[in-house]
Structure formats: C-alpha cells, structure tokens
Design a protein around this motif. Sequence first.
Motif, PDB file in Angstrom:
ATOM      1  N   ASP A 101     -14.821 -14.935 -49.390  1.00 28.18           N
ATOM      2  CA  ASP A 101     -13.437 -14.815 -48.918  1.00 28.18           C
ATOM      3  C   ASP A 101     -13.343 -15.182 -47.440  1.00 28.18           C
ATOM      4  OD1 ASP A 101     -12.546 -13.979 -51.338  1.00 28.18           O
ATOM      5  OD2 ASP A 101     -12.387 -11.854 -50.818  1.00 28.18           O
ATOM      6  N   ALA A 149      -7.169  -9.814 -42.012  1.00 28.60           N
ATOM      7  CA  ALA A 149      -7.665 -10.372 -43.266  1.00 28.60           C
ATOM      8  C   ALA A 149      -8.990  -9.716 -43.636  1.00 28.60           C
ATOM      9  CB  ALA A 149      -7.846 -11.883 -43.133  1.00 28.60           C
ATOM     10  N   GLU A 188      -8.380  -6.240 -45.013  1.00 29.02           N
ATOM     11  CA  GLU A 188      -7.804  -6.240 -46.365  1.00 29.02           C
ATOM     12  C   GLU A 188      -8.805  -6.692 -47.422  1.00 29.02           C
ATOM     13  OE1 GLU A 188      -3.117  -6.711 -45.244  1.00 29.02           O
ATOM     14  OE2 GLU A 188      -4.234  -8.481 -45.871  1.00 29.02           O
ATOM     15  N   CYS A 189      -9.599  -7.690 -47.053  1.00 28.53           N
ATOM     16  CA  CYS A 189     -10.612  -8.139 -48.007  1.00 28.53           C
ATOM     17  C   CYS A 189     -11.599  -7.017 -48.293  1.00 28.53           C
ATOM     18  CB  CYS A 189     -11.353  -9.360 -47.474  1.00 28.53           C
ATOM     19  SG  CYS A 189     -10.321 -10.834 -47.462  1.00 28.53           S
ATOM     20  N   ASP A 249      -9.973  -4.611 -50.703  1.00 31.99           N
ATOM     21  CA  ASP A 249      -9.929  -5.116 -52.076  1.00 31.99           C
ATOM     22  C   ASP A 249     -11.283  -4.975 -52.750  1.00 31.99           C
ATOM     23  OD1 ASP A 249      -7.367  -5.704 -51.512  1.00 31.99           O
ATOM     24  OD2 ASP A 249      -7.642  -7.874 -51.361  1.00 31.99           O
ATOM     25  N   HIS A 292      -4.881 -16.429 -46.501  1.00 27.03           N
ATOM     26  CA  HIS A 292      -5.131 -15.046 -46.866  1.00 27.03           C
ATOM     27  C   HIS A 292      -3.942 -14.352 -47.523  1.00 27.03           C
ATOM     28  CE1 HIS A 292      -6.626 -11.007 -46.730  1.00 27.03           C
ATOM     29  NE2 HIS A 292      -5.661 -10.630 -45.929  1.00 27.03           N
ATOM     30  N   ARG A 298      -3.805 -13.521 -51.485  1.00 25.45           N
ATOM     31  CA  ARG A 298      -4.071 -12.112 -51.778  1.00 25.45           C
ATOM     32  C   ARG A 298      -2.895 -11.477 -52.512  1.00 25.45           C
ATOM     33  NH1 ARG A 298      -3.473  -6.985 -49.027  1.00 25.45           N
ATOM     34  NH2 ARG A 298      -5.153  -5.600 -49.695  1.00 25.45           N
ATOM     35  N   GLN A 299      -1.698 -11.775 -52.033  1.00 26.65           N
ATOM     36  CA  GLN A 299      -0.514 -11.250 -52.721  1.00 26.65           C
ATOM     37  C   GLN A 299      -0.489 -11.729 -54.164  1.00 26.65           C
ATOM     38  OE1 GLN A 299       2.168  -9.124 -52.190  1.00 26.65           O
ATOM     39  NE2 GLN A 299       0.704  -8.439 -50.658  1.00 26.65           N
ATOM     40  N   ARG A 330      -2.951 -12.477 -55.979  1.00 27.67           N
ATOM     41  CA  ARG A 330      -3.952 -11.768 -56.768  1.00 27.67           C
ATOM     42  C   ARG A 330      -3.488 -10.358 -57.125  1.00 27.67           C
ATOM     43  NH1 ARG A 330      -8.893 -11.516 -53.663  1.00 27.67           N
ATOM     44  NH2 ARG A 330      -8.295  -9.405 -53.158  1.00 27.67           N
ATOM     45  N   THR A 369      -3.489 -18.617 -60.046  1.00 27.04           N
ATOM     46  CA  THR A 369      -4.111 -18.978 -58.770  1.00 27.04           C
ATOM     47  C   THR A 369      -3.867 -20.442 -58.454  1.00 27.04           C
ATOM     48  OG1 THR A 369      -5.871 -17.529 -59.512  1.00 27.04           O
ATOM     49  CG2 THR A 369      -6.222 -18.682 -57.469  1.00 27.04           C
TER      50      THR A 369
END
Lengths: 603, 602
Positions: A382, A400, A403-404, A407, B367, B371-372, B374, B493
């Motif tokens: 990521d 970022a 947040e990664c 997750d 990002h 991410r949203q 996902r 995606t």
Amino acid sequence: MVLTKGCYKMTLSLLNEQRTIDIFNRVLGKKDLVTNLSYIETLQHKMKNSNHAEFYVPVLGIQGTGKSSFLNALLMDDLILPVDADETTCVPVEIRYGKNCSSFIINFDDKAPVSITNAKDLEQYIHNTYNPGNEKKVSFIQVFKDHPLLQNGVVFVDLPGVGSLTASNIETTLKYIEKLSAAIFMLRTVPPITRLEASFIKSVWSKLSKAWFIQNQWNEESLSEIEDGKEHNIHVLEKIRDANQTNDSISVRVINVYEALNGQLHNNDQMKVNSGLTDFVQFLQSATSSWSEMLKDEIVQLQDQAYKDVIDVLQNEIRLYEKGPEEHYEQLRIEEEKLNDVIDKNNRVLRSIEDLLTIKQSEVHHQIRNEVKRGKENLRADMQLIVKSNVVDGEGLTRAFKECQQDVSTTIVDVFVNSLINLKIDLEQLSNQLQIRSPNGSFSSFEDFSKTSSFKFEKALPNVLSLGGGLGAAALLGFLVSNPAGWMTAGILVVGGLFGSFLGSKTKQVTQETRQRNTLTQLDQPIGDFAKKLEQSLLKQVDDFVSSVRKGAQEVKKEQDALQEAEYDKQRAIRFVEIEEYNKQLLQLQDDLTYIQSLEGIK
Amino acid sequence: MNLQHSMEKIKPIISKVGSEEIQSTFNLLKERIDYPESFVTLLGETSSGKSSLVNGLLGQPVLHVSSKPTTGTVVELYEYDVETNITPYALLKNAKLRRLSPEAFLQETIQPSEDVMRVRLNIPKMPHGLQGMRLFDTPGYGSIHKEHEEVLKEFIPNSDVIIYVVNYRVGIGENDAEFLQFIERFLEDDINFFLVINRAPSHVIANDVRIKEIVNLAQNLLHSDIKYFIVPSIYGDGIKLPKANDLWSAVRDEVQSDQRKKHVGEVLKGYQIQLLQQACIPLQKQLTLMKISDEEIALLQQTIKELSEKKVKANALINQTFERLNRQVPQLFNKAKENMDNFITDEIMESNKWTSSQECVGLIQAHLLPRQERIQRESITDFLEVELNQLNRQLEELVNEAIIDFQTKIESIGSQFDSIVGNITKHVLQKTTDGALKTFLSTYGGRGGAGAGVANLAKKSLKKVGEVFGKKFSRNTHNGLASFLKRIGATSTRNITIAVSIIIEGVFYVIEANIWQGRLIKEVKKGTNQWVQNTSSFVIEDLKKLKQINYENMNDYFDSFINIINTEDYNPESEVQINELEKHISEIEALILDIKNGCVVV
C-alpha cells in the motif's frame, strides 16, 4: 424489597438464628473457591445487595449510530447529552434515578470528583471536541433524572462508540460490559452491520445475548428499505450467534431516533408513537420491572434449594447412621470409590483441556504471526503504491499511513477474535464433560447441571467455566481501532517529520524518484515496528487467556483434592468412633432435621 | 490400469447403453485423456510486451507488435499437428471456427468483430517441448472492459501457470497492483505464478535496484516468494524476437511435472467413474420398471407429486431472495456513493486552498478514493455474502428434508427402489459437489473443435468423490459465491481506477487557487458516479446469472429424483431380459470398483 410472607420469615431466621447458620455451614460445607464466601454468606450477600441492586443498561454501538440522541429521546427533555454527526461522546455517562436533575458529577481517573450544575458545561467533558481522546482523564460522569424508567435501580449508560475508544476509557467501557444486566445495541439500516461492528459483537456475544438491538431509522429511509435492512441485520446477528454456538433468540427493533427526539423535545406524543419509541418504553418498563421480580425469585429459589439440599444431606446421613458404624463405614468406602472414579474421569478431561491449550496456543500463535506477516506485506505494498503516486511526505502521507495501518489491524483482529472464540467453544465443550458433585452427593456433568438448574449457584462451579477471553478480545479490538495515541502515531511522526514540502514539477523527476526511494526506506522501520507491536500485543492476549484457563483448571484440581481429603476424614471419624458418640451424633442429626423442617415457609 | 486402458474397457459398456448423451460425453473424455493439455495465461499491462514474448517463443513475428496498444482480444496458441503451418482462426461466439486470412487475422487481433470470441493460432508443434500447452495472450489490463471480464472469470482461475509481464521501465503500477491482488486470491489453488520483467536494459542483473523494487512489491502483493525472469530489451529497428529460454523451460517443467500429471490423472479417473455411474441410471430405471407393479407405480407417483411441491417451494425461496437483493443492491450502491462523495468533499474543503492542490489530488488518487472504494465495496460484498449464505442454508435444509422424506416413503413402497435411489443420490451429489462432467467437457471443447472457454482439469477436481458417498445434500455453491464476490471486488476496484483517471484528467490544468476545490469536487462526483453505475449494473447482471444457476442446480437436483421412473425411458416392447439387465449393471459396478481401486498411471 418485600418477599412473600413465608419466605420473608425464613430469610429472617436464616439471617438471625445462629443454629440455622451453624447447620447450614456444617452441612453445606466450606467456602466457595471462587467467591470465597460460604453458602450462607452468599445468600446474605444477595439479600443485602438486592435492596440496592442496580440494573445497568449500557448503550453500545459504533460511533455515529445515534446512541446519545437515543438516550436524550428516551430520558431527557433537553439535549443534555451532546449530539453531533460524528464521534461525539468520549467518556461514559451514567444516567440514574435522582430528584436533583441539575447536578452532574464528573469522576476522574486521578483526582476527586467535581460537581457541576450547568448542563452546558457537561460538553467540556463529554464532547470529543473539547476533551479530545479524553485528555482530561474523566473516568465517568453521573447524570440524574427523575424518570419513571429509572426507578427500580435502572441505570442507563451512554458509552463512547466502539472504534472511538481511547486506551484510557476502554477499561471503563469494558467494566460496563462486564456488569451489564441488559444492553441496548444501536445499529443502522445503511450501511448494515460492518466488519468492525461484527467483530465487536462477536467478541462480546456471551454478554450481548441479553442485548436489545435497535436499528436507527433515518427519515429518508423507506419502509421496505427498513424491513430489508432489518432482515439483513438479523441474518448477520444469527451468523454471529451460530459462530458462538448458542441459541439465543434475536430481535431487532426499529426506532426513528430523530423523530423520537423531536417528539420528546416538543412534547409531541404522536411523534413518539410513530417513531417506535413509545412501544419500546413500554417494553423497557415491563422488562425492568420484571427484573426486580426476577431478583426476588432468584433469592427465594436460592433459599429453597439451600433448604432442600440441607434436608437431603441430613436425611442421607441419618440413613447411614441408622445402619450402624460398620455398614456406615462400608457405605462411605463405596462412595469414596465412586468419587475417585469421577475424579479420575475429571482428570482425564482436565488433561484434554491442557493438551488442547498447548496445541491451540501454538496454533493461534502461528496464525497470528502469519496474519501479521500478510498484513505487513499489504501495508508495504500500500505504502509503496501511495509513495509512487508522489505522496512522499507531509500530512497526506502521515494520514494515509495511519489509515492503512488501521485497515490492516481490523482484518488481523477479526481473525484473532474468530480463533479465540473457536478455542473458547472447544474449551467449553470439554469443560461440560466435567462431573460435579451436588451437596446431596450425586454426580452430574456440568452441562446437565447448568441446564437443569434454574439458577447457577456459584458454589460447585469450577471457575474454568468463566472463560474471560471474549472480553480480552473486545478490549483489544477497541484499542486497536481507537485513536492511536501510542505506537501507531510514533511511527508516523518519524516519517512525517523528515520531509519538507511537496515537489511536483516535471523537471525535478530525478529528484522525485530519489525522494520516493528515501521515503520508502524511512517507512521500513515504522512498518516493522507496527507489525511487531501488533503481533506482540495479540500474542500476549492469547497467552493471558490460556494461562487464565490453566489457572482455572488448577482450581478444579485443588477442589477435588479437598473433596477427597474431606471424604477420607469422614471415613476415619466413623471408623474410630465410640458407639456412644456415634449414637449422640445420630440424635443430633435427627434433632437438626426436625429443627430445619419445623421452620416456617418450607415447602 | 492406466487411463487409456480404462477407457478401452468403458467403451463397450457405454455403447451397449445406447444413450447418445452418454456416448458423446465418453468421446469428449477420451479425447481429453488421449491429448493432455495445460493452460498458460499471459497477463500484464498494455504495452508490457506480451505479444513480443509470444513472437519470441514462436521464433517469428506472428503477432502484430507496435508501441501503441495492439492486442484487443485474447489470442490463443493451440497445438494442432494436423496443420503444417501456423494457421489463424477466429473462434466465434456461436462456438464455430472461421479460418482467417493474414489480413483478417491482424484486423481481428486489434479490433475483433462482434461475433468473435477470441482468436486462435493453430501451431503444428509447440517449441521448447511444450506439448499440449494452450497459451493465452490477453489484452492489457488497461484496455477493453469486456475482455477484462472474461480474463478474470475464465482465464485466471483456470490457469496452470500465469505469466505476468511487467515493463522494466514502468514497473508495477496501480493497475498491476490491483491485478496482482486479484490473482493472489487464486494462487493457493495451485496456479503457478511467474513474473517477467521485460525490456530490461542488457546490463541489468538481479540485484539492480529497480528489479529488486519490482520483485519486492510483487511479493508483498502476492504474499509469496515468486519466480521471476528478466528478459532483456532488443535494440534497433528490426523484428524483435526476445528469447526467454529460461522462462519457457520453467513453464515446461511446471506443466509437465509429475505432481501435476498425477493430479490431473486422479481427476480424470474421477470422471470415468462418474461417467459409468451415469450410464447405470437408465439401466436401473428400466430394471425397476420391469419389476414393479401398477399399484406401486401409483404410490410412487403420489410421492413424486409431493416432491414436486417442495421443488416449487425451493424455487419460490430463490426467487424471493433474489428479488430482495435486486431491490437492495442499488440502494446500497447509492448510499456508498453518497458516503464516498461526502467524505472526499470534506477532505477537499479542509485542505489549504492556496498551497495544497497538488498534494490533495495525489492523496485522493493514491489513497483516499481507493480506500473509500474498498470500505464501501466490502460492506456491500459482506452484505451479499451473508444473504447468499443464508439462502444456501435454507435451501440445503429444504432439500435435505425433502429428499430424506422422499427416500423414506420410497423405501416403504418397496425395496426394489433401493439401488436406483442410491445411484441417483450419488450421481446428484457428485454433480453438485464438483461441477458436472458434461458441463465441464462441453464448455472447453474438444480437440480441433471450437471450445467456448477454457478449463483446467485440475480445477474441476473430483477428489472429494470418495468422501461424499452416503452423505446428504450440501450445495457446494460456496466456491461459486467466493468467486462471485472476488469478481465484484475486482470490477469495483477496476471501476474506481477509471474514475480516478477521469478525475486526474479533469483537474490537470486547473491551478487557479480559488477554483480548484470546486472543480475537483465536481470531478470526483463525476468519477464516483461512473463507478456506481458500472459496478452496480455489473453486480445486478451477475446476480441474474447467479439466480439462474441457483434455479438450474435446484431443479436439476429435484428433477433427478422426480424423473426417477421416467416412463419415456421404458420400452415395454424391449426384448431385453431382466437377467441381461442385471448382468450389465453388475458389469458396470465391477468396473467402477476396479477403476476406483486402481492407482493412476499417467
């Protein structure tokens, strides 16, 4: 508390008559290993507590499901609890019965409570904006209200949303979950129950089986949307229930909290009815009032059982004494053999538990290590991709990265919760095979015992059954997804601090690439640290859980040893007894029995 | 006894049954056994040089190569020794073949006609000893959406080996990353993965920084150590035929490994057994009918009627669930879009109007939006998973109950039904457990014929056959469901990547500090709108198919029992004697046992 007449008298005699107490203590034996109280003391304790017992109903849910709004609508006539679109409540707020509705008590972790009188000031402590991450270290806040629902000792608790817990308030939140009598869990229609919610519910299911699920309906949601959403939420809950292998019934109620709140604020009964609130209030009223009845019932049943046990034991002993010392001794020998058999069997079960723990501990360790490794690789990939898109520094990268990490943690924690739940279920199945001896001398498997017994009297229960793993997982889950005050941000700061402003133009392409490489190299350390810390904390949870179960198994062994010892003492006493003494003991037993049976209120 | 040998024994038995359907299944199976095949798929971004590799393999510039994206359809290399030269065909959607002229071939590769499914090159002999390899050169990930679909659905899950090609200079981009993440989910099903780093400068060696970067990222995405091959660039203007000898030998070693052969052998053996069991059913039906009385038939019909009622109920359940899902899915997507828009709008408005336009765009692209996507998509796939599993559970209960009830009633009518009921149960179980033999064989077609898709034998494994005997119905839709969810993931995606590129294009030239935010928000909404439309319609489309599959499976299952005594099969005039039938059946049973106990010799 008013007991029925007969029971009341009985209780009085129990509490006051030394002779009753003596007989009970002698016949029903030693102190309970778990509570360290004797039978009588347990009963006395319960009696006393029932007079000022409180019925805790925490309101749980992820942030933004409308917990505070719901409580305002249910109990307040003003927006006492602050409500906003996003995460608002950062500390637990207890709402209990009291006439003085304009006094609020703020309790702290590290200093004496403070009392405030202006509702507006509450915000300073409750609202995340004014007390970010609970930096003021408030442990909980007490609010008083003279609402009929709060009579009978019902206490509602507004809790911070799952996912916005900080390290400091996570413990208090768990305490509420631990001692809840019932709970309200707020859900949404869209999105339906998320992974995070599901993980959380799964990890506290053993407690939440008593939960009332409320699906908050938003105004724009149509009737069919609501119904479909409700059906889905029930399916998810059923899945969680099945994973926990219980058969609790599940119901989800729909309430339009917004409308309910408006109805409450504007004193509009029709709105309250339409929102579904009125129905729920009625339900709560009957549930909480019958709760106090249940408490009374429990005490009455506990007494009944105690008397019945005492009488059983006395009658059994008298029967043995009447056979004369020799046959009596023989009978005791036979009983001892039976006991030894059972203990042998139990020891086999305990060994299986031990084996299972050993195998599963390393299995779960392995699984966690694997998951963390995967997570670490995902995180690396990521970040590599993000950096390649030229987000090489600054707040954007920091954010970022955070947040990664979140997750990645969510996925890993879900795996972790599942494997612990499965282990717990396996352990429960094994523990259910343990044989326990009731006071009258008969044996039954724990499973049968807990099924047939209408109440669980703490006595004979080995504490191996109070497996606490679910809660540990919940604690961890809340912590991991919370605002990462500790290790998560530490890593980010290193990277974020190293670089200056953004370079974006084409002529500096070469620099750009070097910068990307540099950033990635710098990220290596925090990614590694993150993975290591995540792994360590999860493994520790597993180890703590395993060792708590081991400790429980040890306790069972100790208890068995004590039983064997007592049995042996009894035999020896009979074997070497003088015949006069023997007859005297018989007379004493008969007298005790007559006395107990003469007590009023015995069925 | 080896597979061919078994086929020889099966042959007379099958022809005696006299069913056309069973005979054709036999023929297809025989062909598969006589000509073993393996499936190798070339994947990679547009212009990563896949087609050059194919040319290099063939030693001649068969495929058109240019610096612009060239391949617009899947090109299949198919070994066919009947032809003496490399001959191009178009494989049509109606499952026919059309021979192509060189010009037409070029045209079809770049821009396929409406009726063309893919292009096939018949190769007299595969180089590098790659006998039986079917190689699929796919269009780049960046090109047509429709092709991408088929690649995801058919080629990746069914490959023995995936060769993923990355251009050295470009490295692994976002498209590659998504693609690799998608592939990762299939890797444990014994698909082998080879990474090719193509067009590397000639001096480049394994510890080159760039190579390391590419390999590391691929390993992080795939969560496993991978084999990689560096293929050097060929300089100059001439025809480029990169020799990737290491690569092709590695492919050969893999597809011809004993382990893989053994696995395939086991699978084929399973199919032989299944074929024989299938052949037994009409015989048993006939035998049963000869033995039972009219009264018993009447009783049977009553029982069958009850079973048919349950079938209606099962269908209603399927219908009801899918109707509800069709209602809910668009709602969920709309809400997801709304959430995404709100979230990103807040983000944009919060960033510094004067200084952060570049960074904000970068962050959204790399990002925030992915991410949203996902988060929102996962909530939808989680939702579908729960609902479809629930349906599955309900159907399973319903069917099991119905069939147990049916069997009990049949047993009470008479013992003469035992063997036929037993065999049908077995047959149906196999069908539902591991894909139908017939479907399998007919889908991927025979030698020289026009197969409609590909399928790897090993994937349609029947290894569980032994375990399902005697067990009750359990629909193995789980795998179907898993791949359905995987595809939603990949498609969604993919669509967000398209959305991102729309956004980037839209705001590229807008640098005025006072308007970029508004402009960016507008572009984001445009992008998410496209995402929601494409993805939602894809899911709805797929749900339709899933519903259809559910119907078919369910009805197939019920019908197998409902048609237990299908009088159409019964010819009262038939001169076949009871004892002849019995002999035939026991012959088949003996052969099944024989095959089952024999080990596979490849």
